[in-house]
Design a protein around this motif. Structure first.
Motif, PDB file in Angstrom:
ATOM      1  N   ASN A  78      36.686  49.483  41.245  1.00 25.64           N
ATOM      2  CA  ASN A  78      36.693  50.871  41.721  1.00 25.64           C
ATOM      3  C   ASN A  78      37.774  50.947  42.789  1.00 25.64           C
ATOM      4  O   ASN A  78      38.125  49.913  43.387  1.00 25.64           O
ATOM      5  CB  ASN A  78      35.328  51.254  42.297  1.00 25.64           C
ATOM      6  CG  ASN A  78      34.931  50.321  43.426  1.00 25.64           C
ATOM      7  OD1 ASN A  78      35.397  50.445  44.559  1.00 25.64           O
ATOM      8  ND2 ASN A  78      34.086  49.340  43.127  1.00 25.64           N
ATOM      9  N   ILE A  79      38.290  52.137  43.036  1.00 29.21           N
ATOM     10  CA  ILE A  79      39.505  52.247  43.856  1.00 29.21           C
ATOM     11  C   ILE A  79      39.320  51.669  45.260  1.00 29.21           C
ATOM     12  O   ILE A  79      40.228  51.014  45.794  1.00 29.21           O
ATOM     13  CB  ILE A  79      40.072  53.696  43.887  1.00 29.21           C
ATOM     14  CG1 ILE A  79      41.483  53.721  44.498  1.00 29.21           C
ATOM     15  CG2 ILE A  79      39.145  54.675  44.554  1.00 29.21           C
ATOM     16  CD1 ILE A  79      42.525  52.930  43.745  1.00 29.21           C
ATOM     17  N   SER A  80      38.113  51.847  45.834  1.00 27.08           N
ATOM     18  CA  SER A  80      37.915  51.354  47.197  1.00 27.08           C
ATOM     19  C   SER A  80      37.974  49.814  47.229  1.00 27.08           C
ATOM     20  O   SER A  80      38.649  49.220  48.081  1.00 27.08           O
ATOM     21  CB  SER A  80      36.588  51.920  47.712  1.00 27.08           C
ATOM     22  OG  SER A  80      35.981  51.037  48.585  1.00 27.08           O
ATOM     23  N   THR A  81      37.287  49.154  46.279  1.00 30.55           N
ATOM     24  CA  THR A  81      37.315  47.682  46.261  1.00 30.55           C
ATOM     25  C   THR A  81      38.695  47.175  45.839  1.00 30.55           C
ATOM     26  O   THR A  81      39.178  46.156  46.345  1.00 30.55           O
ATOM     27  CB  THR A  81      36.212  47.118  45.328  1.00 30.55           C
ATOM     28  OG1 THR A  81      34.976  47.742  45.668  1.00 30.55           O
ATOM     29  CG2 THR A  81      36.061  45.616  45.485  1.00 30.55           C
ATOM     30  N   ILE A  82      39.335  47.895  44.938  1.00 29.01           N
ATOM     31  CA  ILE A  82      40.678  47.478  44.493  1.00 29.01           C
ATOM     32  C   ILE A  82      41.639  47.425  45.697  1.00 29.01           C
ATOM     33  O   ILE A  82      42.419  46.480  45.849  1.00 29.01           O
ATOM     34  CB  ILE A  82      41.204  48.425  43.387  1.00 29.01           C
ATOM     35  CG1 ILE A  82      40.431  48.189  42.075  1.00 29.01           C
ATOM     36  CG2 ILE A  82      42.714  48.252  43.161  1.00 29.01           C
ATOM     37  CD1 ILE A  82      40.668  49.234  40.999  1.00 29.01           C
ATOM     38  N   GLN A  83      41.552  48.445  46.570  1.00 30.54           N
ATOM     39  CA  GLN A  83      42.436  48.461  47.762  1.00 30.54           C
ATOM     40  C   GLN A  83      42.191  47.222  48.618  1.00 30.54           C
ATOM     41  O   GLN A  83      43.122  46.599  49.113  1.00 30.54           O
ATOM     42  CB  GLN A  83      42.181  49.706  48.631  1.00 30.54           C
ATOM     43  CG  GLN A  83      42.458  51.034  47.948  1.00 30.54           C
ATOM     44  CD  GLN A  83      43.955  51.323  47.758  1.00 30.54           C
ATOM     45  OE1 GLN A  83      44.794  50.428  47.857  1.00 30.54           O
ATOM     46  NE2 GLN A  83      44.285  52.570  47.446  1.00 30.54           N
ATOM     47  N   LYS A  84      40.910  46.858  48.761  1.00 34.59           N
ATOM     48  CA  LYS A  84      40.576  45.684  49.577  1.00 34.59           C
ATOM     49  C   LYS A  84      41.085  44.403  48.921  1.00 34.59           C
ATOM     50  O   LYS A  84      41.571  43.493  49.590  1.00 34.59           O
ATOM     51  CB  LYS A  84      39.054  45.597  49.781  1.00 34.59           C
ATOM     52  CG  LYS A  84      38.501  46.723  50.641  1.00 34.59           C
ATOM     53  CD  LYS A  84      36.989  46.660  50.730  1.00 34.59           C
ATOM     54  CE  LYS A  84      36.467  47.873  51.494  1.00 34.59           C
ATOM     55  NZ  LYS A  84      35.057  48.118  51.305  1.00 34.59           N
ATOM     56  N   ARG A  85      40.938  44.323  47.598  1.00 35.10           N
ATOM     57  CA  ARG A  85      41.398  43.111  46.883  1.00 35.10           C
ATOM     58  C   ARG A  85      42.912  42.981  46.993  1.00 35.10           C
ATOM     59  O   ARG A  85      43.441  41.873  47.119  1.00 35.10           O
ATOM     60  CB  ARG A  85      40.977  43.182  45.416  1.00 35.10           C
ATOM     61  CG  ARG A  85      39.479  43.022  45.242  1.00 35.10           C
ATOM     62  CD  ARG A  85      38.991  43.609  43.943  1.00 35.10           C
ATOM     63  NE  ARG A  85      39.398  42.853  42.789  1.00 35.10           N
ATOM     64  CZ  ARG A  85      39.432  43.357  41.552  1.00 35.10           C
ATOM     65  NH1 ARG A  85      39.094  44.612  41.333  1.00 35.10           N
ATOM     66  NH2 ARG A  85      39.789  42.598  40.559  1.00 35.10           N
ATOM     67  N   LEU A  86      43.598  44.119  46.911  1.00 40.05           N
ATOM     68  CA  LEU A  86      45.068  44.065  47.027  1.00 40.05           C
ATOM     69  C   LEU A  86      45.487  43.589  48.414  1.00 40.05           C
ATOM     70  O   LEU A  86      46.427  42.813  48.557  1.00 40.05           O
ATOM     71  CB  LEU A  86      45.669  45.449  46.734  1.00 40.05           C
ATOM     72  CG  LEU A  86      45.697  45.837  45.247  1.00 40.05           C
ATOM     73  CD1 LEU A  86      45.967  47.338  45.079  1.00 40.05           C
ATOM     74  CD2 LEU A  86      46.766  45.026  44.501  1.00 40.05           C
ATOM     75  N   LYS A  87      44.747  44.044  49.436  1.00 38.59           N
ATOM     76  CA  LYS A  87      45.048  43.630  50.809  1.00 38.59           C
ATOM     77  C   LYS A  87      44.880  42.107  50.943  1.00 38.59           C
ATOM     78  O   LYS A  87      45.738  41.418  51.504  1.00 38.59           O
ATOM     79  CB  LYS A  87      44.111  44.384  51.773  1.00 38.59           C
ATOM     80  CG  LYS A  87      44.421  44.225  53.231  1.00 38.59           C
ATOM     81  CD  LYS A  87      43.628  45.262  54.037  1.00 38.59           C
ATOM     82  CE  LYS A  87      43.974  45.306  55.502  1.00 38.59           C
ATOM     83  NZ  LYS A  87      43.734  44.149  56.271  1.00 38.59           N
TER      84      LYS A  87
END
Ligand SMILES: Nc1ncnc2c1ncn2[C@@H]1O[C@H](COP(=O)(O)OP(=O)(O)O)[C@@H](O)[C@H]1O
Ligand SMILES: O=c1ccn([C@@H]2O[C@H](COP(=O)(O)OP(=O)(O)O)[C@@H](O)[C@H]2O)c(=O)[nH]1
Ligand SMILES: [Mg+2]
Length: 222
Positions: free
Chosen positions: A160-169
């Protein structure tokens, strides 16, 4: 809110591996690390490498998922890490990886999505005594990785977009430095992963054949 350690690992978890795992080192094995951001195509390409070259494909993400399914004491902590895009502590990850390698009849491993931070890398080197024959780096733009993850449709809690942002970080802050470490040692083969799965695999095959020629059968038994 829980804070994230600099290396992306959940701070509160301190897991001691059971001592039932033999600490015999795994020297003599062929080990290839496949690294890249979330959605860069690591698992897709590892499956192809396993089929084509007869490697054992070990995905650390899948090993963690299997550990959750056994309802082990670590299950909740693993699930929380996954949902938050955090990294599971290295000692547990290394223990699972080592068990899987020891249980396999195969001696050629393609390791999918590990090591993800410096602590993982150091733990693999010091505890398992493994160093990769080489590192395949699947280089893909952030935009394309996001697009692929949002279309993956595998029912994953972390797509999901929120977790994806964290994984990318975590990827940019923790995993890229590991890739740079191996790169400085001249051990990284960078692949343009923006292309179709088939084109990416053709490029990967070239790397394998080139290295087989260079090292002969002793290091790369393909
Ligand atoms: N080269 C590619 N082009 C387009 N889509 C791809 C490509 N490689 C993989 N995919 C798709 O993108 C998603 C993420 O791929 P996956 O192999 O699971 O990546 P990773 O393991 O790096 O997170 C999957 O739905 C997969 O089918
Ligand atoms: O060495 C690893 C590999 C994976 N994970 C955890 O497992 C999740 C999913 O990893 P996977 O490799 O399946 O994700 P992918 O990059 O393939 O999308 C990660 O976000 C982390 O929470 C981890 O902690 N350490
Ligand atoms: Mg994957």
């Amino acid at each position: 809110m829980e804070t994230m350690a600099k290396d992306g690992a959940a701070q509160e978890a301190t897991v001691t591996p059971n001592k039932d795992v033999s600490e015999d080192n795994l020297k003599g094995y062929t080990v290839i690390y496949v690294l890249g951001g979330p959605g860069s195509g690591k698992s897709t390409q590892c499956a192809k490498i396993a089929t084509y070259f007869g490697f054992c494909h070990l995905s650390v993400g899948d090993l963690l998922e299997a550990e959750v399914e056994t309802r082990s004491e670590y299950g909740k902590m693993i699930e929380d890490c996954k949902k938050e895009g955090k990294l599971v502590p290295s000692d547990l990850v290394v223990k699972l990886l080592q068990q899987a390698m020891q249980r396999s009849q195969n001696k050629k491993f393609v390791i999918d999505g590990f090591p993800r931070n410096e602590e993982n890398r150091a733990a693999a080197e010091s505890f398992m005594k493994i160093e990769p024959d080489f590192v395949l780096f699947l280089d893909c733009s952030e935009e394309e990785m996001k697009r692929r993850l949002l279309n993956r449709n595998q029912g994953r809690v972390d797509d999901n977009i929120s977790t994806i942002q964290k994984r990318l970080k975590v990827y940019f802050e923790c995993t890229l430095p590991v890739i740079n470490y191996y790169s400085a040692e001249g051990n990284v083969r960078k692949i343009d992963a923006e292309r179709s799965p088939e084109e990416v695999f053709e490029a990967i095959k070239d790397v394998f054949f080139e290295l087989k020629e260079k090292h002969g059968e002793t290091r790369m038994t393909l």
